[in-house]
Design a protein around this motif. Structure first.
Motif, PDB file in Angstrom:
ATOM      1  N   LEU A  64      28.593  82.691  40.396  1.00  0.00           N
ATOM      2  CA  LEU A  64      29.172  81.544  41.097  1.00  0.00           C
ATOM      3  C   LEU A  64      30.496  81.122  40.465  1.00  0.00           C
ATOM      4  N   LEU A  65      30.559  81.115  39.147  1.00  0.00           N
ATOM      5  CA  LEU A  65      31.807  80.765  38.479  1.00  0.00           C
ATOM      6  C   LEU A  65      32.904  81.773  38.800  1.00  0.00           C
ATOM      7  N   ARG A  66      32.543  83.054  38.839  1.00  0.00           N
ATOM      8  CA  ARG A  66      33.525  84.088  39.158  1.00  0.00           C
ATOM      9  C   ARG A  66      34.016  83.942  40.601  1.00  0.00           C
ATOM     10  N   LEU A  67      33.111  83.672  41.534  1.00  0.00           N
ATOM     11  CA  LEU A  67      33.520  83.476  42.923  1.00  0.00           C
ATOM     12  C   LEU A  67      34.421  82.260  43.064  1.00  0.00           C
ATOM     13  N   TYR A  68      34.122  81.215  42.308  1.00  0.00           N
ATOM     14  CA  TYR A  68      34.965  80.022  42.366  1.00  0.00           C
ATOM     15  C   TYR A  68      36.369  80.321  41.840  1.00  0.00           C
ATOM     16  N   ARG A  69      36.448  81.107  40.774  1.00  0.00           N
ATOM     17  CA  ARG A  69      37.766  81.467  40.236  1.00  0.00           C
ATOM     18  C   ARG A  69      38.549  82.314  41.234  1.00  0.00           C
ATOM     19  N   ILE A  70      37.841  83.163  41.976  1.00  0.00           N
ATOM     20  CA  ILE A  70      38.521  84.006  42.962  1.00  0.00           C
ATOM     21  C   ILE A  70      39.180  83.148  44.036  1.00  0.00           C
ATOM     22  N   THR A  71      38.539  82.023  44.395  1.00  0.00           N
ATOM     23  CA  THR A  71      39.130  81.145  45.410  1.00  0.00           C
ATOM     24  C   THR A  71      40.392  80.459  44.918  1.00  0.00           C
ATOM     25  N   LEU A  72      40.590  80.411  43.607  1.00  0.00           N
ATOM     26  CA  LEU A  72      41.759  79.721  43.051  1.00  0.00           C
ATOM     27  C   LEU A  72      42.967  80.638  42.889  1.00  0.00           C
ATOM     28  N   ILE A  73      42.759  81.939  43.064  1.00  0.00           N
ATOM     29  CA  ILE A  73      43.847  82.894  42.903  1.00  0.00           C
ATOM     30  C   ILE A  73      44.082  83.622  44.223  1.00  0.00           C
ATOM     31  N   GLU A  74      45.119  84.412  44.243  1.00  0.00           N
ATOM     32  CA  GLU A  74      45.432  85.200  45.434  1.00  0.00           C
ATOM     33  C   GLU A  74      44.706  86.532  45.325  1.00  0.00           C
ATOM     34  N   ALA A  75      43.464  86.578  45.806  1.00  0.00           N
ATOM     35  CA  ALA A  75      42.631  87.772  45.711  1.00  0.00           C
ATOM     36  C   ALA A  75      43.036  88.793  46.769  1.00  0.00           C
ATOM     37  N   PRO A  76      42.785  90.093  46.517  1.00  0.00           N
ATOM     38  CA  PRO A  76      43.162  91.125  47.497  1.00  0.00           C
ATOM     39  C   PRO A  76      42.303  91.106  48.748  1.00  0.00           C
ATOM     40  N   LEU A  77      41.111  90.476  48.665  1.00  0.00           N
ATOM     41  CA  LEU A  77      40.208  90.416  49.804  1.00  0.00           C
ATOM     42  C   LEU A  77      39.829  88.963  50.062  1.00  0.00           C
ATOM     43  N   PRO A  78      39.439  88.642  51.282  1.00  0.00           N
ATOM     44  CA  PRO A  78      38.965  87.271  51.553  1.00  0.00           C
ATOM     45  C   PRO A  78      37.676  86.997  50.784  1.00  0.00           C
ATOM     46  N   ILE A  79      37.432  85.734  50.452  1.00  0.00           N
ATOM     47  CA  ILE A  79      36.270  85.370  49.651  1.00  0.00           C
ATOM     48  C   ILE A  79      34.976  85.731  50.358  1.00  0.00           C
ATOM     49  N   GLU A  80      34.985  85.739  51.697  1.00  0.00           N
ATOM     50  CA  GLU A  80      33.773  86.099  52.434  1.00  0.00           C
ATOM     51  C   GLU A  80      33.339  87.529  52.155  1.00  0.00           C
ATOM     52  N   ARG A  81      34.304  88.407  51.881  1.00  0.00           N
ATOM     53  CA  ARG A  81      33.936  89.801  51.600  1.00  0.00           C
ATOM     54  C   ARG A  81      33.221  89.916  50.262  1.00  0.00           C
ATOM     55  N   TYR A  82      33.646  89.146  49.270  1.00  0.00           N
ATOM     56  CA  TYR A  82      32.967  89.156  47.982  1.00  0.00           C
ATOM     57  C   TYR A  82      31.546  88.619  48.113  1.00  0.00           C
ATOM     58  N   ILE A  83      31.374  87.573  48.905  1.00  0.00           N
ATOM     59  CA  ILE A  83      30.043  86.997  49.096  1.00  0.00           C
ATOM     60  C   ILE A  83      29.133  87.984  49.821  1.00  0.00           C
ATOM     61  N   THR A  84      29.662  88.648  50.837  1.00  0.00           N
ATOM     62  CA  THR A  84      28.867  89.647  51.560  1.00  0.00           C
ATOM     63  C   THR A  84      28.435  90.773  50.641  1.00  0.00           C
ATOM     64  N   ASN A  85      29.335  91.233  49.788  1.00  0.00           N
ATOM     65  CA  ASN A  85      28.993  92.291  48.842  1.00  0.00           C
ATOM     66  C   ASN A  85      27.887  91.850  47.901  1.00  0.00           C
ATOM     67  N   PHE A  86      27.970  90.632  47.414  1.00  0.00           N
ATOM     68  CA  PHE A  86      26.984  90.134  46.460  1.00  0.00           C
ATOM     69  C   PHE A  86      25.618  89.935  47.106  1.00  0.00           C
ATOM     70  N   VAL A  87      25.582  89.391  48.318  1.00  0.00           N
ATOM     71  CA  VAL A  87      24.304  89.066  48.955  1.00  0.00           C
ATOM     72  C   VAL A  87      23.650  90.291  49.581  1.00  0.00           C
ATOM     73  N   SER A  88      24.436  91.121  50.255  1.00  0.00           N
ATOM     74  CA  SER A  88      23.860  92.180  51.086  1.00  0.00           C
ATOM     75  C   SER A  88      23.930  93.575  50.486  1.00  0.00           C
ATOM     76  N   GLU A  89      24.756  93.810  49.496  1.00  0.00           N
ATOM     77  CA  GLU A  89      24.981  95.182  49.037  1.00  0.00           C
ATOM     78  C   GLU A  89      24.552  95.437  47.597  1.00  0.00           C
ATOM     79  N   ILE A  90      24.159  94.401  46.865  1.00  0.00           N
ATOM     80  CA  ILE A  90      23.692  94.587  45.491  1.00  0.00           C
ATOM     81  C   ILE A  90      22.174  94.709  45.516  1.00  0.00           C
ATOM     82  N   PRO A  91      21.593  95.850  45.163  1.00  0.00           N
ATOM     83  CA  PRO A  91      20.139  96.018  45.257  1.00  0.00           C
ATOM     84  C   PRO A  91      19.410  95.365  44.092  1.00  0.00           C
TER      85      PRO A  91
END
Length: 419
Positions: free
Chosen positions: A306-333
């Motif tokens: 959660l802290l890492r995702l929050y930091r990503i929202t504060l910088i200019e990330a290469p991908l939208p924050i929704e993509r990081y959340i999708t990866n974490f929720v749906s693609e991490i076994p």
């Protein structure tokens, strides 16, 4: 094109011309890639070994490809459901071996074993598949908890709707905007509520548990703070919620005055009465909570994520924050207990590790015991443990919500092997 041919002999099973012709007629590497890498993701595509790859990278890719069959079947999670349904429509004979939850990780081995048995009609494969199905450690279809790391990612914030009951009780003692209480709401959720078909119940009253005192505004922007909660569903399963509360939602006091006016309440305090002075139109900050819900108590892991995702929202990330959340929720076994360690990350400088203890070891305790021993003396801890061992009801009170869950979870962990 092949310029050199080398004979590779194995004393136990030497190569024969028949085997060479079989490989050639089967399509070679192209056919192998079509089967074993049919659903390979872009992340693993970039990890494909090259002549300059290290031995560790080669072993990791080969084991993921041939042992875990990680690329032969669709990924887990809601995003893989249409692909799973397509497979079952093309091969209906696999349906008896797959539970209603199409996101089980370990069922991949069951599918693989039974498919080979049907195709090759090999007795040895049939025997090993039966042993695998009857093995207690692999009976995932009868598992009580779902086989996924994260159930939901939610955002809880203010609904700008005044808590009328609280206002009527305390309006005479209100002096500032921080005394106002608004009703919290679930603003967003991924995946959508009740999306799973394994009877996982979505906590509809999550907003109340995340903000038990209601949604209060602050005249200053406070730093983020983390705490965790544990909910119990109707079927007795525990849902662990990890919450990161941030204050990046702001509004002006004029809007709060309008909310109070629209609520049609009486006895409005003086500071809420409308004024035409623009200088009195200050800004207040509301909490917004990022919540991870899981059946597994990875409290420290979810805190770091959660802290890492929050930091990503504060910088200019290469991908939208929704993509990081999708990866974490749906693609991490979720790794099997004591077998596999899963590593993932959102950037190259930070890698998260997910690992569960074997069944014959002490249970997983992904929490800190410091709040317990810092808040209570050893004598009081022993007294509480004695009460718990006698199945007495114990109520724990604290002025700080952030230490309630770590203290209670630490006490429950110390009860092992009892529950």
């Amino acid at each position: 094109s092949v310029t050199s041919t080398y004979a590779v002999q194995d004393t136990t099973a030497p190569w024969t011309p028949q085997l060479a012709n079989f490989l050639k007629d089967s399509g070679g590497n192209a056919q192998s890639w079509e089967v074993y890498e049919h659903y390979i993701t872009d992340h693993w595509q970039r990890k494909r070994p090259t002549p300059s790859s290290t031995l560790a990278d080669r072993v990791l890719f080969c084991r993921a490809k041939y042992e875990a069959l990680a690329f032969a079947l669709p990924s887990i999670g809601p995003l893989g459901t249409p692909l799973w349904n397509g497979i079952l429509n093309r091969q209906p004979q696999l349906r008896p071996y797959i539970s209603s939850n199409l996101r089980q990780v370990e069922t991949l081995k069951l599918i693989s074993g039974n498919s080979n048995a049907n195709i090759n009609n090999n007795k040895k494969t049939r025997s090993s598949s039966k042993k695998l199905l009857s093995s207690p450690s692999n009976q995932v279809l009868s598992s009580k908890l779902p086989n996924r790391l994260v159930d939901y990612f939610c955002v809880v914030k203010s609904s700008t709707k005044l808590d009328i009951n609280h206002f009527k009780l305390h309006s005479k003692r209100m002096t500032t905007y921080e005394d106002l209480v608004f009703v919290p709401k679930i603003d967003d959720c991924y995946p959508i509520a009740n999306t799973y078909d394994d009877n996982t119940e979505f906590p509809e009253h999550l907003a109340t548990f995340v903000l038990p005192e209601g949604c209060k505004s602050k005249t200053k922007q406070l730093p983020p703070n983390f705490f965790s909660i544990v909910l119990t569903s109707a079927d007795g399963k525990r849902l662990h919620g990890c919450v990161l509360r941030i204050y990046d939602e702001h509004t002006d006091t004029k809007t709060l005055q309008q909310s109070v006016t629209e609520s049609s309440v009486t006895d409005v305090p003086d500071f809420l009465k409308s004024t035409s002075d623009p200088a009195n139109n200050d800004v207040v900050f509301f909490p917004k909570c990022l919540v991870v819900i899981s059946h597994y108590p990875f409290h420290n892991l979810f805190r770091e994520v959660l802290l890492r995702l929050y930091r990503i929202t504060l910088i200019e990330a290469p991908l939208p924050i929704e993509r990081y959340i999708t990866n974490f929720v749906s693609e991490i076994p979720l790794p099997p207990r004591g077998r596999v360690r899963v590593e993932f990350g959102f950037s190259a400088d930070k890698v998260f590790t997910v690992e569960r203890s074997p069944p014959n070891k002490l249970p997983m305790a992904d929490i800190s015991f410091r709040p317990l021993f810092a808040s209570l003396s050893v004598g009081n801890i022993i007294t509480i443990m004695g009460c718990l061992m006698q199945e007495c009801k114990v109520a724990i009170f604290s002025s700080y919500i952030s230490i309630l869950c770590p203290v209670t979870q630490a006490l429950l962990t110390l009860l092992f092997p009892f529950e």
